[in-house]
Motif scaffolding. Sequence first.
Motif, short mmCIF file in Angstrom:
data_model
loop_
_atom_site.label_atom_id
_atom_site.label_comp_id
_atom_site.label_asym_id
_atom_site.label_seq_id
_atom_site.Cartn_x
_atom_site.Cartn_y
_atom_site.Cartn_z
N GLY A 12 22.66 9.70 64.54
CA GLY A 12 23.03 9.70 65.96
C GLY A 12 24.52 9.49 66.14
O GLY A 12 25.18 10.22 66.90
N SER A 13 25.07 8.51 65.41
CA SER A 13 26.50 8.22 65.56
C SER A 13 27.38 9.29 64.92
O SER A 13 28.28 9.83 65.55
N HIS A 16 27.29 12.72 66.55
CA HIS A 16 27.97 12.71 67.85
C HIS A 16 29.48 12.75 67.65
O HIS A 16 30.20 13.43 68.37
N GLU A 17 29.94 12.03 66.63
CA GLU A 17 31.39 11.99 66.39
C GLU A 17 31.93 13.30 65.80
O GLU A 17 33.02 13.73 66.15
N TYR A 20 27.05 18.47 63.40
CA TYR A 20 25.91 18.55 62.49
C TYR A 20 26.34 19.04 61.11
O TYR A 20 26.05 18.43 60.09
N THR A 57 17.32 10.41 71.51
CA THR A 57 18.46 10.27 72.41
C THR A 57 18.03 10.60 73.84
O THR A 57 18.41 9.90 74.79
N THR A 61 18.10 8.08 76.91
CA THR A 61 18.93 8.46 78.05
C THR A 61 18.09 8.51 79.33
O THR A 61 18.51 8.04 80.39
N ASN A 103 33.73 12.09 72.48
CA ASN A 103 32.74 12.84 71.69
C ASN A 103 31.95 13.86 72.50
O ASN A 103 31.29 14.72 71.91
N CYS A 105 29.01 15.46 75.16
CA CYS A 105 27.57 15.31 75.39
C CYS A 105 26.80 15.53 74.09
O CYS A 105 26.99 16.55 73.41
N ARG A 106 25.92 14.60 73.75
CA ARG A 106 25.15 14.71 72.51
C ARG A 106 24.32 15.99 72.48
O ARG A 106 24.13 16.59 71.43
N ASN A 109 26.74 19.23 72.56
CA ASN A 109 27.36 19.43 71.25
C ASN A 109 26.43 20.20 70.32
O ASN A 109 26.85 21.15 69.64
N LYS A 174 36.24 16.42 76.56
CA LYS A 174 36.41 16.39 75.11
C LYS A 174 37.70 17.09 74.71
O LYS A 174 38.48 16.56 73.91
#
Lengths: 194, 194
Positions: A12-13, A16-17, A20, A57, A61, A103, A105-106, A109, A174
């Motif tokens: 997840g972290s 996001h940073e 994939y 997530t 959310t 970063n 939007c999860r 992205n 971003k």
Amino acid sequence: MDARERLLDAAGSLMHERGYEAVGVAELCARAGVKKGSFYHFFPSKQALALEVIDRTWSTTRATVFADTFDVDDLPAVDAIELYGQRLAERLRTGADATGQVNGCRFGNFAVELSTRDEVIRARVAEVLGEMAAVVGDSLHRDVEAGRLRRDLDVDAVAAAVIAHMEGLMVVAKANRDPDVLAGLGATARCLVA
Amino acid sequence: MDARERLLDAAGSLMHERGYEAVGVAELCARAGVKKGSFYHFFPSKQALALEVIDRTWSTTRATVFADTFDVDDLPAVDAIELYGQRLAERLRTGADATGQVNGCRFGNFAVELSTRDEVIRARVAEVLGEMAAVVGDSLHRDVEAGRLRRDLDVDAVAAAVIAHMEGLMVVAKANRDPDVLAGLGATARCLVA
């Protein structure tokens, strides 16, 4: 937290940073403190891990920032959308204070990076975006029924536009490394329902 | 086309289809029909190639779809924005007919994939997004001066919102593999200037 949870947390972290593709199984295992050989004991593939990250997530959310805005009794939908934009800006700011990066939007992205290359992830992210719009749409519908918004409002179109706008503000935030861009969501929502 | 041009061409296509990280120098050389060893004769790095792709894509986009909409005499800004959205939808449809995929925005894709990992590309894409908004803003300003839009319109805010909305529609179009999402740009623009 057990090893499986730690892998989900790390994915997840890190995804996001950095995305994939840029995050490998070895790095995920190192961050999670899991032996590299045991990754496939927990997940059949990095794709399977990412899908569970997406599902979790969205559950989180939905239960936090969405519930705290769109499920609040008597809060007009447009105020909820404005609050949602402000909270997204705060989250980006918290991340930026910690890492110097925005970063984004999860979900967006994953959509941008993988939609042309991973049909399973593309379809799941498309569903999540649709579910987000449905929450916004429910909130707008309640306002129409309460007479707070005009009867002929195309609620589904407005809800879809709000989520698209949020995604676009995330791209611009971003690119500009500027969390405050998200605060513009409320103003656009007010135009869309006028 | 000489070898350098062919590399730029290959990078423009392949990176639009699959992203920056997923496309390697060997594949770029193969597509361009250039010996792998000679890549670094033409470009110091894949980053340098991508930056030139971004600059050229923006020059071309400015001179074609932007010029054909926002520089047209007597075309109201909002009609130009609507036409711009329709043309982006057509472009996505052409790509989808050829590949079955919706590749999204060439600039937004770079922004999302690389903003946290490549400061030079992030900054360049942010500039391009700003330049896009400036073209839209000039068109809105002309309408304000001609009395076609209200004097107190916050032109810069509307122009930025239009470009953000376009980027968000691109994310949703890509996730849903649906080019027609872009046709929604005009309706949102009409709300923003009302």
